[in-house]
Motif scaffolding. Structure first.
Motif, PDB file in Angstrom:
ATOM      1  N   VAL A   1      58.476  64.310  39.953  1.00  0.00           N
ATOM      2  CA  VAL A   1      58.230  65.022  38.787  1.00  0.00           C
ATOM      3  C   VAL A   1      56.778  64.480  38.161  1.00  0.00           C
ATOM      4  O   VAL A   1      56.482  63.229  38.177  1.00  0.00           O
ATOM      5  CB  VAL A   1      59.224  64.745  37.832  1.00  0.00           C
ATOM      6  N   ARG A   2      56.067  65.604  37.749  1.00  0.00           N
ATOM      7  CA  ARG A   2      54.833  65.081  37.313  1.00  0.00           C
ATOM      8  C   ARG A   2      54.443  66.342  36.235  1.00  0.00           C
ATOM      9  O   ARG A   2      54.729  67.467  36.466  1.00  0.00           O
ATOM     10  CB  ARG A   2      53.632  64.932  38.206  1.00  0.00           C
ATOM     11  N   VAL A   3      53.556  65.945  35.302  1.00  0.00           N
ATOM     12  CA  VAL A   3      52.866  67.097  34.187  1.00  0.00           C
ATOM     13  C   VAL A   3      51.500  67.185  34.598  1.00  0.00           C
ATOM     14  O   VAL A   3      50.749  66.272  34.571  1.00  0.00           O
ATOM     15  CB  VAL A   3      53.140  66.363  32.935  1.00  0.00           C
ATOM     16  N   GLU A   4      51.082  68.432  34.818  1.00  0.00           N
ATOM     17  CA  GLU A   4      49.885  68.719  35.270  1.00  0.00           C
ATOM     18  C   GLU A   4      49.017  68.887  33.943  1.00  0.00           C
ATOM     19  O   GLU A   4      49.686  69.031  32.885  1.00  0.00           O
ATOM     20  CB  GLU A   4      49.622  70.196  36.059  1.00  0.00           C
ATOM     21  N   PRO A   5      47.669  68.774  33.802  1.00  0.00           N
ATOM     22  CA  PRO A   5      46.678  68.767  32.840  1.00  0.00           C
ATOM     23  C   PRO A   5      46.927  70.147  31.947  1.00  0.00           C
ATOM     24  O   PRO A   5      47.003  70.138  30.721  1.00  0.00           O
ATOM     25  CB  PRO A   5      45.339  68.484  33.207  1.00  0.00           C
TER      26      PRO A   5
ATOM     27  N   LEU B   1      54.852  71.740  34.816  1.00  0.00           N
ATOM     28  CA  LEU B   1      55.591  70.652  35.230  1.00  0.00           C
ATOM     29  C   LEU B   1      55.989  71.205  36.693  1.00  0.00           C
ATOM     30  O   LEU B   1      56.375  72.091  37.194  1.00  0.00           O
ATOM     31  CB  LEU B   1      57.066  70.578  34.624  1.00  0.00           C
ATOM     32  N   ARG B   2      55.521  69.999  37.589  1.00  0.00           N
ATOM     33  CA  ARG B   2      55.911  70.089  39.073  1.00  0.00           C
ATOM     34  C   ARG B   2      57.097  69.262  39.275  1.00  0.00           C
ATOM     35  O   ARG B   2      56.974  68.041  39.184  1.00  0.00           O
ATOM     36  CB  ARG B   2      54.706  69.936  39.786  1.00  0.00           C
TER      37      ARG B   2
ATOM     38  N   PRO C   1      53.704  76.883  28.490  1.00  0.00           N
ATOM     39  CA  PRO C   1      52.288  77.678  28.103  1.00  0.00           C
ATOM     40  C   PRO C   1      51.796  76.811  27.075  1.00  0.00           C
ATOM     41  O   PRO C   1      50.433  77.233  26.542  1.00  0.00           O
ATOM     42  CB  PRO C   1      52.718  78.923  27.978  1.00  0.00           C
ATOM     43  N   ASP C   2      52.575  76.074  26.077  1.00  0.00           N
ATOM     44  CA  ASP C   2      52.072  75.839  24.652  1.00  0.00           C
ATOM     45  C   ASP C   2      52.629  74.149  24.601  1.00  0.00           C
ATOM     46  O   ASP C   2      53.129  73.967  23.538  1.00  0.00           O
ATOM     47  CB  ASP C   2      52.782  76.555  23.629  1.00  0.00           C
ATOM     48  N   PRO C   3      51.804  73.602  25.409  1.00  0.00           N
ATOM     49  CA  PRO C   3      52.046  71.947  25.205  1.00  0.00           C
ATOM     50  C   PRO C   3      51.759  71.387  23.887  1.00  0.00           C
ATOM     51  O   PRO C   3      50.541  72.126  23.406  1.00  0.00           O
ATOM     52  CB  PRO C   3      51.605  71.450  26.604  1.00  0.00           C
ATOM     53  N   PRO C   4      51.606  70.262  23.499  1.00  0.00           N
ATOM     54  CA  PRO C   4      51.183  69.870  22.393  1.00  0.00           C
ATOM     55  C   PRO C   4      49.623  69.580  22.708  1.00  0.00           C
ATOM     56  O   PRO C   4      49.247  69.231  23.629  1.00  0.00           O
ATOM     57  CB  PRO C   4      51.699  68.346  22.070  1.00  0.00           C
ATOM     58  N   ALA C   5      48.838  69.788  21.720  1.00  0.00           N
ATOM     59  CA  ALA C   5      47.285  69.585  21.770  1.00  0.00           C
ATOM     60  C   ALA C   5      46.999  68.180  21.672  1.00  0.00           C
ATOM     61  O   ALA C   5      45.797  67.548  22.589  1.00  0.00           O
ATOM     62  CB  ALA C   5      46.614  70.281  20.422  1.00  0.00           C
ATOM     63  N   LEU C   6      47.633  67.313  21.080  1.00  0.00           N
ATOM     64  CA  LEU C   6      47.530  66.006  21.034  1.00  0.00           C
ATOM     65  C   LEU C   6      48.885  65.092  20.855  1.00  0.00           C
ATOM     66  O   LEU C   6      49.247  65.183  19.841  1.00  0.00           O
ATOM     67  CB  LEU C   6      46.595  65.671  19.688  1.00  0.00           C
ATOM     68  N   ASP C   7      49.127  64.506  21.780  1.00  0.00           N
ATOM     69  CA  ASP C   7      50.440  63.938  21.768  1.00  0.00           C
ATOM     70  C   ASP C   7      50.790  62.971  23.121  1.00  0.00           C
ATOM     71  O   ASP C   7      50.028  63.161  24.287  1.00  0.00           O
ATOM     72  CB  ASP C   7      51.497  64.901  21.638  1.00  0.00           C
ATOM     73  N   SER C   8      51.522  62.059  23.001  1.00  0.00           N
ATOM     74  CA  SER C   8      52.114  61.374  24.212  1.00  0.00           C
ATOM     75  C   SER C   8      53.625  61.858  24.600  1.00  0.00           C
ATOM     76  O   SER C   8      54.307  61.502  23.367  1.00  0.00           O
ATOM     77  CB  SER C   8      51.804  59.793  23.976  1.00  0.00           C
ATOM     78  N   VAL C   9      53.828  62.326  25.675  1.00  0.00           N
ATOM     79  CA  VAL C   9      55.063  62.698  25.721  1.00  0.00           C
ATOM     80  C   VAL C   9      55.868  62.266  27.153  1.00  0.00           C
ATOM     81  O   VAL C   9      55.362  61.766  27.905  1.00  0.00           O
ATOM     82  CB  VAL C   9      55.328  64.496  25.934  1.00  0.00           C
ATOM     83  N   THR C  10      57.308  62.268  26.996  1.00  0.00           N
ATOM     84  CA  THR C  10      57.859  61.995  28.113  1.00  0.00           C
ATOM     85  C   THR C  10      58.989  62.978  28.298  1.00  0.00           C
ATOM     86  O   THR C  10      59.568  63.543  27.426  1.00  0.00           O
ATOM     87  CB  THR C  10      59.044  60.581  27.838  1.00  0.00           C
TER      88      THR C  10
ATOM     89  N   PHE D   1      48.577  64.243  26.215  1.00  0.00           N
ATOM     90  CA  PHE D   1      47.790  65.622  25.915  1.00  0.00           C
ATOM     91  C   PHE D   1      46.659  65.258  24.789  1.00  0.00           C
ATOM     92  O   PHE D   1      46.829  64.560  23.789  1.00  0.00           O
ATOM     93  CB  PHE D   1      48.483  66.547  25.449  1.00  0.00           C
ATOM     94  N   ALA D   2      45.423  65.708  25.178  1.00  0.00           N
ATOM     95  CA  ALA D   2      44.051  65.317  24.164  1.00  0.00           C
ATOM     96  C   ALA D   2      43.460  66.476  24.469  1.00  0.00           C
ATOM     97  O   ALA D   2      42.173  66.265  25.142  1.00  0.00           O
ATOM     98  CB  ALA D   2      43.575  64.192  24.453  1.00  0.00           C
ATOM     99  N   SER D   3      43.785  67.844  24.122  1.00  0.00           N
ATOM    100  CA  SER D   3      42.815  69.076  24.343  1.00  0.00           C
ATOM    101  C   SER D   3      41.506  68.948  23.350  1.00  0.00           C
ATOM    102  O   SER D   3      41.665  68.159  22.240  1.00  0.00           O
ATOM    103  CB  SER D   3      43.625  70.202  24.057  1.00  0.00           C
TER     104      SER D   3
END
Length: 276
Positions: A158-162, A166-167, A218-227, A248-250
């Motif tokens: 499991v990994r989260v792409e930029p 989710l893959r 399609p709408d991940p957080p703009a600035l956050d640390s997620v699990t 995430f740090a857009s």
């Protein structure tokens, strides 16, 4: 339909010794119709299906057994048609390798499936193939080998792409065919940011098979640390889950954070000056 080894051996022996003249004897034509008096056009069409019009072949037996079924070949054209027969994914032997079917007639061709002695219990796949007139028909074959059954599914890699996609990879670790279901949940610093209830996937996994898939976000957080946690299940299998961490740090999120920090700094400076 299970048959005794003796009957299956006789069938296989017939398949090995049958010549062109034996094809008509092994395949049992039914409902023949007289052809037209004038010159007939090329065959208009044909079909090959399991006997009794079933959508696929289903056989069940123990490892080391020999199972039998019948393929019905129908010639809807106005000329005789020669159809070649074969199998794939299993030890399949037809009574004849090819059969010539008269016009507007059906021929029923028996075949035998040998289950090797070392075949593990569970579900196995194969196919019965018929070819004629420049095309091929593939009939699915589902074989269930009796014995202890194990339904086991795992979620891996499991990994989260930029971009937020989710893959992940699903792996069938048991010996039965599985129809997986998936639930997705993601927790951020301030709470839940993604919650998708369990739903069926358009996927079927055979024993030992793995499939790598993606889950859009399609709408991940703009600035956050997620699990992110993915939980997969299937009928008869215990739920399996795996997680991945991402930050995430857009540019937009960083800009908003900078503006908030600058505003906070300005407010603090103003308050200090007021106190002075």
């Amino acid at each position: 339909m299970r048959v005794a080894r003796a009957a299956a051996a006789a069938l296989l022996a017939a398949a090995g010794t049958a010549g062109p003249g034996a094809a008509a004897a092994a395949a049992s034509p039914t409902a023949p119709a007289p052809g037209p008096a004038r010159t007939a056009p090329a065959p208009a069409g044909w079909s090959a299906t399991p006997a009794a019009g079933r959508p696929y072949v289903y056989l069940e037996g123990a490892s080391g057994s020999v199972l039998q079924d019948t393929l019905s070949v129908t010639n809807t054209g106005a000329r005789p048609l020669t159809v070649r027969l074969s199998g794939e994914g299993a030890s399949i032997a037809f009574a004849v390798r090819s059969v010539t079917v008269p016009a507007r007639t059906r021929a029923d061709v028996p075949f035998a499936v040998t289950v090797p002695a070392d075949t593990p219990p569970g579900d196995h796949q194969g196919s019965v193939r018929a070819g004629a007139a420049g095309r091929e028909t593939v009939v699915p074959l589902h074989l269930r080998v009796s014995g202890p059954r194990l339904a086991a599914l795992t979620v891996e890699n499991v990994r989260v792409e930029p971009s937020g996609t989710l893959r992940y990879t699903l792996v069938n670790r048991g010996n039965t065919v599985l129809a997986p279901r998936l639930a997705v949940r993601a927790e951020g610093l301030l709470g839940t940011v993604l919650d998708r209830p369990e739903r069926p996937l358009p996927l079927v996994l055979r024993p030992g098979e793995r499939a790598t898939r993606t889950e859009p976000w399609p709408d991940p957080p703009a600035l956050d640390s997620v699990t992110v946690r993915l939980t997969a299940g299937a009928p008869g299998a215990a739920p399996a889950s795996a997680r991945a961490d991402a930050a995430f740090a857009s540019p937009a999120g960083v800009g908003v954070l900078a503006a908030v920090l600058l505003a906070a700094a300005g407010t603090a400076t103003y308050a200090i000056r007021r106190r002075r």
